[in-house]
Design an enzyme around this catalytic site. Structure first.
Site, short mmCIF file in Angstrom:
data_model
loop_
_atom_site.label_atom_id
_atom_site.label_comp_id
_atom_site.label_asym_id
_atom_site.label_seq_id
_atom_site.Cartn_x
_atom_site.Cartn_y
_atom_site.Cartn_z
N VAL A 36 0.84 -1.20 0.00
CA VAL A 36 0.00 0.00 0.00
C VAL A 36 0.88 1.25 0.00
CG1 VAL A 36 -1.76 1.30 1.25
CG2 VAL A 36 -1.87 -1.20 1.18
N LYS A 37 0.59 2.15 -0.92
CA LYS A 37 1.39 3.35 -1.09
C LYS A 37 0.63 4.55 -0.51
CE LYS A 37 4.16 5.09 -4.99
NZ LYS A 37 4.25 5.05 -6.46
#
Length: 215
Positions: free
Chosen positions: A82-83
């Site tokens: 997850v960015k």
């Protein structure tokens, strides 16, 4: 140093993966928007082509919404990272997601202090944007060296993912600086293998071989 492709174009990823040298993929909202496809369907397709970390970015800017979005993205596939953006709300979300065992790529890093905070929040990796720093007359690679040194000083496990790579020399400098990962456009990845002397040398070898066989 691991090599990632920075693209959401599945054709580019498919071509890059044929060499067997791509370790992962990074995407962002701008790259995804260019493709005009369902985000989650695209992620699943990418995950089938590359068995490595695939960064998928949240678009929320409030921590609770980032956490919710991050949880949903992490459920798409086990390889999803997850960015989140390097803002206070993003750091808060990183702390929570990391506590839940979700890997987080903290992106849009432009200073060593930001990178320090990302590591303390438990980021799996941090993404300094070297090309964008170069664009404003700053030394992007100096930032990579600073972050690598800080992380070594305190044994942080957060990896340095060198981003906004514009040309092969950026890749060379990232490797020399000790960057753990370097993500790049497909065009830059293609350039890594090319050298005019290799082409000339091969042409000469083949020409000599052909001339010998004609005797």
């Amino acid at each position: 140093m691991k090599l990632y492709l920075d693209t959401a174009n599945v054709k580019e990823i498919q071509e890059g993966a044929k060499l067997g040298l791509i370790d992962g993929v990074t995407t962002n909202p701008s790259l995804v928007a260019k493709e005009g496809r369902s985000f989650k369907e695209m992620l699943l397709e990418i995950c089938k082509m590359v068995d490595g970390p695939i960064s998928a970015e949240v678009v929320a800017i409030e921590s609770e919404a980032m956490v919710k979005e991050g949880r949903d993205l992490a459920k798409v596939h086990k390889n999803i990272v997850v960015k989140v953006p390097l803002i206070p709300e993003g750091l808060r979300a990183t702390k929570q997601l990391a506590a839940e065992g979700i890997r987080v790529n903290v992106t849009l890093c432009f200073s060593p202090t930001q990178a320090l905070l990302a590591a303390k929040a438990g980021a799996w990796c941090v993404s300094p944007f070297i090309g964008r720093l170069d664009d404003v007359s700053s030394d992007g690679m100096a930032l990579i060296r600073q972050i690598v040194s800080i992380y070594k000083n305190y044994d942080f496990k957060t990896q340095v993912l060198v981003a906004s790579v514009r040309h092969p020399q950026h890749v060379v400098e990232a490797a020399l600086a000790g960057g753990h990962i370097c993500t790049m456009p497909y065009a830059v990845f293609q350039q890594l293998v090319k050298h005019p002397l290799t082409d000339l040398g091969l042409k000469k070898f083949l020409a000599d071989w052909e001339a010998m066989n004609k005797k």
